[in-house]
Motif scaffolding. Sequence first.
Motif, PDB file in Angstrom:
ATOM      1  N   PRO A 183       0.624  -1.193   0.183  1.00  0.00           N
ATOM      2  CA  PRO A 183       0.169   0.018  -0.126  1.00  0.00           C
ATOM      3  C   PRO A 183       0.813   1.324   0.163  1.00  0.00           C
ATOM      4  N   GLY A 184       0.265   2.342  -0.593  1.00  0.00           N
ATOM      5  CA  GLY A 184       1.179   3.567  -0.913  1.00  0.00           C
ATOM      6  C   GLY A 184       0.853   4.369   0.431  1.00  0.00           C
ATOM      7  N   LYS A 185       2.000   5.051   1.117  1.00  0.00           N
ATOM      8  CA  LYS A 185       1.846   5.741   2.142  1.00  0.00           C
ATOM      9  C   LYS A 185       1.157   7.292   1.822  1.00  0.00           C
ATOM     10  N   LYS A 186       0.534   7.850   2.858  1.00  0.00           N
ATOM     11  CA  LYS A 186      -0.354   9.048   2.551  1.00  0.00           C
ATOM     12  C   LYS A 186       0.791  10.172   2.995  1.00  0.00           C
ATOM     13  N   LYS A 187       0.425  11.138   2.051  1.00  0.00           N
ATOM     14  CA  LYS A 187       1.383  12.164   2.087  1.00  0.00           C
ATOM     15  C   LYS A 187       0.477  13.651   1.993  1.00  0.00           C
TER      16      LYS A 187
ATOM     17  N   ILE B 223       0.265  17.574   1.760  1.00  0.00           N
ATOM     18  CA  ILE B 223       0.703  18.747   1.381  1.00  0.00           C
ATOM     19  C   ILE B 223      -0.219  20.023   1.525  1.00  0.00           C
ATOM     20  N   GLY B 224      -0.187  20.656   2.801  1.00  0.00           N
ATOM     21  CA  GLY B 224      -1.290  21.536   3.252  1.00  0.00           C
ATOM     22  C   GLY B 224      -2.529  21.090   3.375  1.00  0.00           C
ATOM     23  N   PRO B 225      -3.407  21.509   2.834  1.00  0.00           N
ATOM     24  CA  PRO B 225      -4.784  20.652   2.904  1.00  0.00           C
ATOM     25  C   PRO B 225      -5.070  19.556   1.912  1.00  0.00           C
ATOM     26  N   ILE B 226      -4.177  19.324   1.328  1.00  0.00           N
ATOM     27  CA  ILE B 226      -4.174  18.139   0.217  1.00  0.00           C
ATOM     28  C   ILE B 226      -3.621  16.894   0.627  1.00  0.00           C
ATOM     29  N   ILE B 227      -4.563  15.791   0.702  1.00  0.00           N
ATOM     30  CA  ILE B 227      -3.801  14.513   0.996  1.00  0.00           C
ATOM     31  C   ILE B 227      -3.536  13.736  -0.355  1.00  0.00           C
ATOM     32  N   GLY B 228      -2.452  13.281  -0.384  1.00  0.00           N
ATOM     33  CA  GLY B 228      -2.190  12.522  -1.533  1.00  0.00           C
ATOM     34  C   GLY B 228      -1.802  11.129  -1.188  1.00  0.00           C
ATOM     35  N   HIS B 229      -1.261  10.240  -1.903  1.00  0.00           N
ATOM     36  CA  HIS B 229      -0.496   9.072  -1.660  1.00  0.00           C
ATOM     37  C   HIS B 229       1.051   9.027  -2.338  1.00  0.00           C
ATOM     38  N   SER B 230       2.038   8.369  -1.880  1.00  0.00           N
ATOM     39  CA  SER B 230       3.329   8.319  -2.494  1.00  0.00           C
ATOM     40  C   SER B 230       2.999   7.264  -3.480  1.00  0.00           C
ATOM     41  N   VAL B 231       4.141   7.131  -4.472  1.00  0.00           N
ATOM     42  CA  VAL B 231       4.024   6.520  -5.740  1.00  0.00           C
ATOM     43  C   VAL B 231       4.047   4.898  -5.390  1.00  0.00           C
ATOM     44  N   ARG B 232       3.136   4.130  -6.144  1.00  0.00           N
ATOM     45  CA  ARG B 232       3.054   2.931  -6.039  1.00  0.00           C
ATOM     46  C   ARG B 232       3.963   2.238  -6.762  1.00  0.00           C
TER      47      ARG B 232
END
Length: 91
Positions: free
Chosen positions: A56-60, A62-71
């Motif tokens: 599973p990709g880790k959550k990242k 950046i400010g108010p935006i939640i994204g995922h690391s590269v899978r």
Amino acid sequence: MDEVKYPVLTEKTIRLLEKNQYTSDVNLKSTKTEIKQWIERFFNVKVMAMNSHRPPGKKKRIGPIIGHSVRYKRMIITLRSGYSIPLFSNK
């Protein structure tokens, strides 16, 4: 060379080397047959079995935006006895 990104060296993968099993991260869209053919041609070995999984990709955040690391996809490649893959170059 785009198929296989790099070998994975952890405590578990070093134990798997004793069983002639090699672990590496590969391109996410690559299939088992593509990787098998590439490994056999490039390293001149015979592949007996292959296992794959996508950690599973880790959550990242950046400010108010939640994204995922590269899978990525991780392959565990079992070679026939008598074959081996050099993990490090002699340079």
